[in-house]
Scaffold this active site. Sequence first.
Site, PDB file in Angstrom:
ATOM      1  N   LYS A 111      -8.551   2.514  -5.816  1.00  0.00           N
ATOM      2  CA  LYS A 111      -9.281   3.476  -4.975  1.00  0.00           C
ATOM      3  C   LYS A 111      -8.479   4.766  -4.757  1.00  0.00           C
ATOM      4  O   LYS A 111      -8.990   5.866  -4.923  1.00  0.00           O
ATOM      5  CB  LYS A 111      -9.613   2.814  -3.626  1.00  0.00           C
ATOM      6  CG  LYS A 111     -10.619   1.674  -3.759  1.00  0.00           C
ATOM      7  CD  LYS A 111     -10.843   0.956  -2.470  1.00  0.00           C
ATOM      8  CE  LYS A 111      -9.755  -0.012  -2.083  1.00  0.00           C
ATOM      9  NZ  LYS A 111      -9.529  -1.161  -2.971  1.00  0.00           N
ATOM     10  N   SER A 171       2.908   4.461  -1.893  1.00  0.00           N
ATOM     11  CA  SER A 171       2.352   3.111  -1.984  1.00  0.00           C
ATOM     12  C   SER A 171       3.181   2.105  -1.168  1.00  0.00           C
ATOM     13  O   SER A 171       2.816   1.804  -0.035  1.00  0.00           O
ATOM     14  CB  SER A 171       2.247   2.712  -3.451  1.00  0.00           C
ATOM     15  OG  SER A 171       1.224   1.771  -3.597  1.00  0.00           O
ATOM     16  N   ARG A 172       4.256   1.629  -1.717  1.00  0.00           N
ATOM     17  CA  ARG A 172       5.157   0.737  -0.975  1.00  0.00           C
ATOM     18  C   ARG A 172       6.581   1.025  -1.428  1.00  0.00           C
ATOM     19  O   ARG A 172       6.843   1.210  -2.624  1.00  0.00           O
ATOM     20  CB  ARG A 172       4.834  -0.740  -1.246  1.00  0.00           C
ATOM     21  CG  ARG A 172       3.613  -1.265  -0.512  1.00  0.00           C
ATOM     22  CD  ARG A 172       3.828  -1.371   1.003  1.00  0.00           C
ATOM     23  NE  ARG A 172       2.655  -1.895   1.688  1.00  0.00           N
ATOM     24  CZ  ARG A 172       1.662  -1.148   2.186  1.00  0.00           C
ATOM     25  NH1 ARG A 172       1.706   0.167   2.101  1.00  0.00           N
ATOM     26  NH2 ARG A 172       0.644  -1.717   2.805  1.00  0.00           N
ATOM     27  N   ASP A 232       6.781   8.609   0.979  1.00  0.00           N
ATOM     28  CA  ASP A 232       6.163   8.282   2.269  1.00  0.00           C
ATOM     29  C   ASP A 232       6.559   6.879   2.699  1.00  0.00           C
ATOM     30  O   ASP A 232       6.262   6.464   3.810  1.00  0.00           O
ATOM     31  CB  ASP A 232       4.631   8.384   2.146  1.00  0.00           C
ATOM     32  CG  ASP A 232       3.942   8.173   3.497  1.00  0.00           C
ATOM     33  OD1 ASP A 232       4.329   8.866   4.469  1.00  0.00           O
ATOM     34  OD2 ASP A 232       3.046   7.313   3.597  1.00  0.00           O
ATOM     35  N   GLU A 290      12.223   0.349   5.248  1.00  0.00           N
ATOM     36  CA  GLU A 290      11.653   1.165   6.332  1.00  0.00           C
ATOM     37  C   GLU A 290      11.368   0.376   7.610  1.00  0.00           C
ATOM     38  O   GLU A 290      11.272   0.956   8.702  1.00  0.00           O
ATOM     39  CB  GLU A 290      10.348   1.826   5.866  1.00  0.00           C
ATOM     40  CG  GLU A 290       9.191   0.843   5.668  1.00  0.00           C
ATOM     41  CD  GLU A 290       7.891   1.512   5.218  1.00  0.00           C
ATOM     42  OE1 GLU A 290       7.928   2.322   4.288  1.00  0.00           O
ATOM     43  OE2 GLU A 290       6.838   1.198   5.818  1.00  0.00           O
ATOM     44  N   HIS A 347       5.817   6.829   6.441  1.00  0.00           N
ATOM     45  CA  HIS A 347       4.608   6.021   6.233  1.00  0.00           C
ATOM     46  C   HIS A 347       3.425   6.617   7.001  1.00  0.00           C
ATOM     47  O   HIS A 347       2.785   5.948   7.819  1.00  0.00           O
ATOM     48  CB  HIS A 347       4.858   4.572   6.659  1.00  0.00           C
ATOM     49  CG  HIS A 347       4.031   3.600   5.878  1.00  0.00           C
ATOM     50  ND1 HIS A 347       4.524   2.453   5.327  1.00  0.00           N
ATOM     51  CD2 HIS A 347       2.715   3.615   5.547  1.00  0.00           C
ATOM     52  CE1 HIS A 347       3.562   1.788   4.717  1.00  0.00           C
ATOM     53  NE2 HIS A 347       2.449   2.481   4.832  1.00  0.00           N
ATOM     54  N   PHE A 386      -1.586   7.330   5.764  1.00  0.00           N
ATOM     55  CA  PHE A 386      -2.882   6.816   6.241  1.00  0.00           C
ATOM     56  C   PHE A 386      -3.379   7.549   7.477  1.00  0.00           C
ATOM     57  O   PHE A 386      -4.530   7.362   7.888  1.00  0.00           O
ATOM     58  CB  PHE A 386      -2.747   5.319   6.599  1.00  0.00           C
ATOM     59  CG  PHE A 386      -1.986   5.101   7.882  1.00  0.00           C
ATOM     60  CD1 PHE A 386      -0.608   5.176   7.915  1.00  0.00           C
ATOM     61  CD2 PHE A 386      -2.667   4.878   9.075  1.00  0.00           C
ATOM     62  CE1 PHE A 386       0.095   5.019   9.111  1.00  0.00           C
ATOM     63  CE2 PHE A 386      -1.978   4.713  10.275  1.00  0.00           C
ATOM     64  CZ  PHE A 386      -0.590   4.782  10.285  1.00  0.00           C
TER      65      PHE A 386
HETATM   66  P1  NAD Z   1      -6.466  -0.841  -5.005  1.00  0.00           P
HETATM   67  O1  NAD Z   1      -6.406  -2.327  -4.916  1.00  0.00           O
HETATM   68  O2  NAD Z   1      -7.808  -0.185  -4.949  1.00  0.00           O
HETATM   69  O3  NAD Z   1      -5.742  -0.351  -6.352  1.00  0.00           O
HETATM   70  C1  NAD Z   1      -4.535  -0.872  -6.807  1.00  0.00           C
HETATM   71  C2  NAD Z   1      -4.495  -0.727  -8.304  1.00  0.00           C
HETATM   72  O4  NAD Z   1      -3.220  -1.171  -8.769  1.00  0.00           O
HETATM   73  C3  NAD Z   1      -5.562  -1.576  -9.023  1.00  0.00           C
HETATM   74  O5  NAD Z   1      -6.255  -0.785  -9.969  1.00  0.00           O
HETATM   75  C4  NAD Z   1      -4.741  -2.676  -9.697  1.00  0.00           C
HETATM   76  O6  NAD Z   1      -5.330  -3.115 -10.909  1.00  0.00           O
HETATM   77  C5  NAD Z   1      -3.431  -1.948  -9.940  1.00  0.00           C
HETATM   78  N1  NAD Z   1      -2.335  -2.866 -10.203  1.00  0.00           N
HETATM   79  C6  NAD Z   1      -2.158  -4.136  -9.770  1.00  0.00           C
HETATM   80  N2  NAD Z   1      -1.027  -4.647 -10.270  1.00  0.00           N
HETATM   81  C7  NAD Z   1      -0.476  -3.686 -11.046  1.00  0.00           C
HETATM   82  C8  NAD Z   1       0.690  -3.609 -11.847  1.00  0.00           C
HETATM   83  N3  NAD Z   1       1.508  -4.657 -11.971  1.00  0.00           N
HETATM   84  N4  NAD Z   1       0.939  -2.462 -12.502  1.00  0.00           N
HETATM   85  C9  NAD Z   1       0.110  -1.400 -12.412  1.00  0.00           C
HETATM   86  N5  NAD Z   1      -1.023  -1.403 -11.675  1.00  0.00           N
HETATM   87  C10 NAD Z   1      -1.305  -2.535 -11.012  1.00  0.00           C
HETATM   88  O7  NAD Z   1      -5.508  -0.307  -3.863  1.00  0.00           O
HETATM   89  P2  NAD Z   1      -5.531   1.131  -3.165  1.00  0.00           P
HETATM   90  O8  NAD Z   1      -6.438   1.100  -1.985  1.00  0.00           O
HETATM   91  O9  NAD Z   1      -5.718   2.174  -4.198  1.00  0.00           O
HETATM   92  O10 NAD Z   1      -4.047   1.177  -2.574  1.00  0.00           O
HETATM   93  C11 NAD Z   1      -2.924   1.228  -3.422  1.00  0.00           C
HETATM   94  C12 NAD Z   1      -1.671   0.954  -2.607  1.00  0.00           C
HETATM   95  O11 NAD Z   1      -1.465   2.024  -1.691  1.00  0.00           O
HETATM   96  C13 NAD Z   1      -1.748  -0.298  -1.719  1.00  0.00           C
HETATM   97  O12 NAD Z   1      -1.342  -1.452  -2.424  1.00  0.00           O
HETATM   98  C14 NAD Z   1      -0.809   0.018  -0.600  1.00  0.00           C
HETATM   99  O13 NAD Z   1       0.448  -0.557  -0.901  1.00  0.00           O
HETATM  100  C15 NAD Z   1      -0.688   1.526  -0.620  1.00  0.00           C
HETATM  101  N6  NAD Z   1      -1.143   2.173   0.632  1.00  0.00           N
HETATM  102  C16 NAD Z   1      -0.278   2.990   1.300  1.00  0.00           C
HETATM  103  C17 NAD Z   1      -0.685   3.631   2.459  1.00  0.00           C
HETATM  104  C18 NAD Z   1       0.219   4.580   3.237  1.00  0.00           C
HETATM  105  O14 NAD Z   1      -0.076   4.914   4.377  1.00  0.00           O
HETATM  106  N7  NAD Z   1       1.304   5.058   2.647  1.00  0.00           N
HETATM  107  C19 NAD Z   1      -1.970   3.401   2.954  1.00  0.00           C
HETATM  108  C20 NAD Z   1      -2.825   2.585   2.228  1.00  0.00           C
HETATM  109  C21 NAD Z   1      -2.417   1.965   1.063  1.00  0.00           C
END
Ligand code: NAD
Length: 345
Positions: free
Chosen positions: A154, A230-231, A255, A260, A292, A295
């Site tokens: 997403k 992401s993380r 971020d 953290e 972080h 969001f």
């Molecule tokens: P999502 O599940 O929609 O998308 C994750 C994508 O990563 C998927 O397309 C999946 O196929 C892919 N994936 C899984 N394993 C993988 C791998 N080994 N190598 C490459 N790609 C791989 O998730 P999203 O909503 O797009 O969120 C992504 C990440 O963002 C979350 O996992 C979360 O850790 C992070 N996040 C951070 C914040 C923030 O405030 N900084 C907020 C929300 C989410």
Amino acid sequence: MIKIAFYDTKEYDKPSFERYGAPRDMQFRFLETKLNEDTAELAKGCEAVCVFVNDTVNAAVIEKLYAFGVKLIALRSAGYNNVDVRAAFGKIHVVHVPAYSPYAVAEHAIALLLTSVRRIHKAYNRTREFNFSLNGLTGFDFHGKTVGVIGTGKIGRIFIDICRGFGMRVIAYDAFPAKDSGIEYVTLEQLFAQSDIISLHCPLTDETRHMIGAEAIAKMKKGVVIVNTSRGGLIDAEALLEGIKARKVGAACLDVYEEEADIFFEDRSGHILNDDLLSRLISMPNVIVTSHQAFLTEEALNNIAETTVNNILSYFTNDGICDNELCYRCGNIERCKKERKERCF
Ligand code: NAD
């Protein structure tokens, strides 16, 4: 009345949760402390706990919550790497918020990137001191550059759309590439070798931990800009620091940070920071750190509260069936094969 222990509460959490929860007969016990083995006891008398990204929900914590009669762990986040879903199986159901505003995170990644590449943070500080010099502020055009996106879910896809608006060439790597998406997928090696900018949007798993380490950085272009919203665990921070010191990595926009949990989200000014690695990274002129924050938009906070309240309500009033249960039994945690027609257990 459903009683919920709400761990790691911040001032900005309360208004939206009270607005959505109170009319649904929910009573939140707002706790400033994070959930861990010592604080699990504070959930006594509650049917559910509501947790965030830096709460510890390991097997020992789950055992304690289970013994206190907690039936539901409601994550108010998308990521769930801090929850031992396997240990919860058969004891406590786990729900999350799969999407609340992917725009918030993708837009923050772009904000960090533009700030870093166009040196906005430096210009802001200069002009506040009436220093109008431009020396050292030279950036580069996004237009025509190649951006490598890891994870095309997403958030990654929205990030891709924005990058295309800048006229960038987008290449991507995903363990599960999206069919017919029009995205140019490449191998990780190709992505490292070709990208001027690399942005991480995949989850943290055993497989992805430290995917950006010394070996990966060695394969990247000199001057690469790395963005991580992401993380933290996706990047080996020591290897990143070495890459920056060696002038291989041109800039880093972070971020999130692996360690953290005991640092971010709190005002630590006036204290000595006990994390030398983070201090060193922050001291670099080409590193931007936000704590972080990606969001944190009004829209996201409202969506998080609304979905979490609905998740809790579904569990307690809909025979435990909830679209957003993390279903361990299916082996496909997020995409339940039972199509949510029955409980995970
Ligand atoms: P999502 O599940 O929609 O998308 C994750 C994508 O990563 C998927 O397309 C999946 O196929 C892919 N994936 C899984 N394993 C993988 C791998 N080994 N190598 C490459 N790609 C791989 O998730 P999203 O909503 O797009 O969120 C992504 C990440 O963002 C979350 O996992 C979360 O850790 C992070 N996040 C951070 C914040 C923030 O405030 N900084 C907020 C929300 C989410």
